[in-house]
Design a protein around this motif. Structure first.
Motif, PDB file in Angstrom:
ATOM      1  N   PHE A  32       0.853  -1.112  -0.128  1.00 19.33           N
ATOM      2  CA  PHE A  32      -0.010  -0.044  -0.105  1.00 19.33           C
ATOM      3  C   PHE A  32       0.895   1.215  -0.124  1.00 19.33           C
ATOM      4  CE2 PHE A  32      -3.029  -3.324   1.449  1.00 19.33           C
ATOM      5  CZ  PHE A  32      -4.110  -2.730   1.037  1.00 19.33           C
ATOM      6  N   ARG A  33       0.254   2.423  -0.554  1.00 18.85           N
ATOM      7  CA  ARG A  33       1.127   3.517  -0.625  1.00 18.85           C
ATOM      8  C   ARG A  33       1.362   4.171   0.722  1.00 18.85           C
ATOM      9  NH1 ARG A  33      -0.788   7.590  -5.114  1.00 18.85           N
ATOM     10  NH2 ARG A  33      -2.609   5.742  -4.952  1.00 18.85           N
ATOM     11  N   SER A  34       0.465   3.758   1.464  1.00 17.07           N
ATOM     12  CA  SER A  34       0.670   4.630   2.996  1.00 17.07           C
ATOM     13  C   SER A  34      -0.481   3.601   3.924  1.00 17.07           C
ATOM     14  CB  SER A  34       0.051   6.052   2.985  1.00 17.07           C
ATOM     15  OG  SER A  34      -1.349   6.129   2.646  1.00 17.07           O
ATOM     16  N   SER A  35       0.042   3.554   4.913  1.00 12.27           N
ATOM     17  CA  SER A  35      -0.559   2.710   5.916  1.00 12.27           C
ATOM     18  C   SER A  35      -0.088   2.646   7.246  1.00 12.27           C
ATOM     19  CB  SER A  35      -0.409   1.270   5.574  1.00 12.27           C
ATOM     20  OG  SER A  35      -1.106   0.475   6.607  1.00 12.27           O
ATOM     21  N   TYR A  36      -0.871   3.031   8.439  1.00 10.30           N
ATOM     22  CA  TYR A  36      -0.209   2.935   9.635  1.00 10.30           C
ATOM     23  C   TYR A  36       0.164   1.607  10.393  1.00 10.30           C
ATOM     24  CZ  TYR A  36      -5.126   2.207  11.201  1.00 10.30           C
ATOM     25  OH  TYR A  36      -6.238   1.389  11.220  1.00 10.30           O
ATOM     26  N   LYS A  37      -0.141   0.427   9.425  1.00  7.37           N
ATOM     27  CA  LYS A  37       0.199  -0.843   9.830  1.00  7.37           C
ATOM     28  C   LYS A  37       1.538  -1.425   9.403  1.00  7.37           C
ATOM     29  CE  LYS A  37      -3.299  -2.101  12.381  1.00  7.37           C
ATOM     30  NZ  LYS A  37      -3.003  -2.604  13.697  1.00  7.37           N
ATOM     31  N   PHE A  38       2.324  -0.343   8.597  1.00  7.84           N
ATOM     32  CA  PHE A  38       3.897  -0.821   8.242  1.00  7.84           C
ATOM     33  C   PHE A  38       4.568  -1.222   9.259  1.00  7.84           C
ATOM     34  CE2 PHE A  38       3.705   2.353   4.460  1.00  7.84           C
ATOM     35  CZ  PHE A  38       2.840   1.677   3.750  1.00  7.84           C
ATOM     36  N   ASP A  39       4.658  -0.896  10.203  1.00  7.79           N
ATOM     37  CA  ASP A  39       5.479  -1.316  11.207  1.00  7.79           C
ATOM     38  C   ASP A  39       5.026  -2.537  12.055  1.00  7.79           C
ATOM     39  OD1 ASP A  39       3.420   0.460  12.390  1.00  7.79           O
ATOM     40  OD2 ASP A  39       4.993   1.138  13.941  1.00  7.79           O
ATOM     41  N   ASP A  40       3.780  -2.793  12.126  1.00  9.75           N
ATOM     42  CA  ASP A  40       2.971  -3.895  12.668  1.00  9.75           C
ATOM     43  C   ASP A  40       3.244  -4.951  11.720  1.00  9.75           C
ATOM     44  OD1 ASP A  40       1.403  -1.171  13.123  1.00  9.75           O
ATOM     45  OD2 ASP A  40       0.504  -2.557  14.741  1.00  9.75           O
ATOM     46  N   LEU A  42       5.716  -5.420   9.833  1.00  5.50           N
ATOM     47  CA  LEU A  42       7.158  -5.802   9.651  1.00  5.50           C
ATOM     48  C   LEU A  42       7.387  -6.726  10.910  1.00  5.50           C
ATOM     49  CD1 LEU A  42       9.011  -2.595   8.356  1.00  5.50           C
ATOM     50  CD2 LEU A  42       9.058  -5.052   7.373  1.00  5.50           C
ATOM     51  N   ILE A  43       7.247  -6.176  12.219  1.00  4.76           N
ATOM     52  CA  ILE A  43       7.272  -7.014  13.337  1.00  4.76           C
ATOM     53  C   ILE A  43       6.471  -8.423  13.256  1.00  4.76           C
ATOM     54  CG2 ILE A  43       5.462  -6.220  14.807  1.00  4.76           C
ATOM     55  CD1 ILE A  43       8.857  -6.489  16.118  1.00  4.76           C
ATOM     56  N   MET A  44       5.507  -8.562  12.862  1.00  4.01           N
ATOM     57  CA  MET A  44       4.615  -9.761  12.780  1.00  4.01           C
ATOM     58  C   MET A  44       5.252 -10.580  11.712  1.00  4.01           C
ATOM     59  SD  MET A  44       2.835  -9.933  15.340  1.00  4.01           S
ATOM     60  CE  MET A  44       1.965 -11.644  14.630  1.00  4.01           C
ATOM     61  N   ASN A  45       5.818 -10.189  10.369  1.00  2.54           N
ATOM     62  CA  ASN A  45       6.477 -10.904   9.558  1.00  2.54           C
ATOM     63  C   ASN A  45       7.671 -11.475  10.175  1.00  2.54           C
ATOM     64  OD1 ASN A  45       5.285 -11.531   7.139  1.00  2.54           O
ATOM     65  ND2 ASN A  45       6.352  -9.752   6.074  1.00  2.54           N
ATOM     66  N   GLY A  46       8.570 -10.792  10.934  1.00  3.35           N
ATOM     67  CA  GLY A  46       9.693 -11.241  11.721  1.00  3.35           C
ATOM     68  C   GLY A  46       9.209 -12.416  12.631  1.00  3.35           C
ATOM     69  N   VAL A  47       8.203 -12.088  13.574  1.00  2.00           N
ATOM     70  CA  VAL A  47       7.617 -13.321  14.502  1.00  2.00           C
ATOM     71  C   VAL A  47       7.373 -14.515  13.446  1.00  2.00           C
ATOM     72  CG1 VAL A  47       6.051 -13.722  16.253  1.00  2.00           C
ATOM     73  CG2 VAL A  47       7.194 -11.470  16.094  1.00  2.00           C
ATOM     74  N   VAL A  48       6.680 -14.030  12.663  1.00  2.00           N
ATOM     75  CA  VAL A  48       6.326 -15.472  11.989  1.00  2.00           C
ATOM     76  C   VAL A  48       7.354 -16.260  11.324  1.00  2.00           C
ATOM     77  CG1 VAL A  48       4.800 -16.300   9.874  1.00  2.00           C
ATOM     78  CG2 VAL A  48       3.901 -14.755  11.581  1.00  2.00           C
ATOM     79  N   TYR A  49       8.249 -15.669  10.696  1.00  2.00           N
ATOM     80  CA  TYR A  49       9.548 -16.263  10.220  1.00  2.00           C
ATOM     81  C   TYR A  49      10.237 -17.107  11.050  1.00  2.00           C
ATOM     82  CZ  TYR A  49       9.259 -14.572   5.438  1.00  2.00           C
ATOM     83  OH  TYR A  49       8.941 -14.198   4.033  1.00  2.00           O
ATOM     84  N   MET A  50      10.323 -16.353  12.379  1.00  2.00           N
ATOM     85  CA  MET A  50      10.894 -17.061  13.590  1.00  2.00           C
ATOM     86  C   MET A  50      10.111 -18.471  13.761  1.00  2.00           C
ATOM     87  SD  MET A  50      12.291 -13.773  16.160  1.00  2.00           S
ATOM     88  CE  MET A  50      11.963 -15.197  17.593  1.00  2.00           C
ATOM     89  N   LYS A  51       8.868 -18.270  13.919  1.00  2.00           N
ATOM     90  CA  LYS A  51       8.202 -19.317  14.114  1.00  2.00           C
ATOM     91  C   LYS A  51       8.403 -20.488  13.092  1.00  2.00           C
ATOM     92  CE  LYS A  51       4.338 -17.426  16.485  1.00  2.00           C
ATOM     93  NZ  LYS A  51       2.727 -17.383  16.373  1.00  2.00           N
ATOM     94  N   MET A  52       8.857 -20.198  11.936  1.00  2.00           N
ATOM     95  CA  MET A  52       9.074 -20.984  10.878  1.00  2.00           C
ATOM     96  C   MET A  52      10.518 -21.681  10.809  1.00  2.00           C
ATOM     97  SD  MET A  52       6.705 -19.033   7.689  1.00  2.00           S
ATOM     98  CE  MET A  52       7.061 -20.409   6.583  1.00  2.00           C
ATOM     99  N   GLY A  53      11.198 -20.882  11.503  1.00  2.00           N
ATOM    100  CA  GLY A  53      12.667 -21.186  11.457  1.00  2.00           C
ATOM    101  C   GLY A  53      13.795 -20.574  10.621  1.00  2.00           C
TER     102      GLY A  53
END
Length: 85
Positions: A32-40, A42-53
């Motif tokens: 999306f061009r703009s969103s107030y959820k960008f940082d949210d 990113l943190i969740m992608n990182g957390v999920v990638y951690m869960k996936m190893g």
């Protein structure tokens, strides 16, 4: 609000253990061009990638969050995760 909805789709997939789908949903937030959820997203992608190893992908998302959004409420948590990777 579409980016917000996309974020919550990712949260739902994460809660169901459908991690690949969660990654896809969180990644779409960044399109999306703009969103107030960008940082949210990113943190969740990182957390999920951690869960996936996938430590490399987790690290990339956490570092991107800290670099692009240093004043985010999630930046300290991202730095903490980085210290553990």
């Amino acid at each position: 609000l579409a980016s917000n909805c996309q974020y919550w789709i990712g949260e739902s997939y994460n809660a169901m253990g459908r991690y690949s789908d969660a990654i896809d949903a969180f990644s779409k937030v960044m399109n999306f061009r703009s969103s107030y959820k960008f940082d949210d997203a990113l943190i969740m992608n990182g957390v999920v990638y951690m869960k996936m190893g996938n430590k490399a992908a987790a690290r990339e998302n956490f570092q991107q969050l800290v670099s692009k959004y240093p004043t985010s409420e999630y930046a300290p948590k991202a730095m903490s995760y980085l210290g553990r990777l």
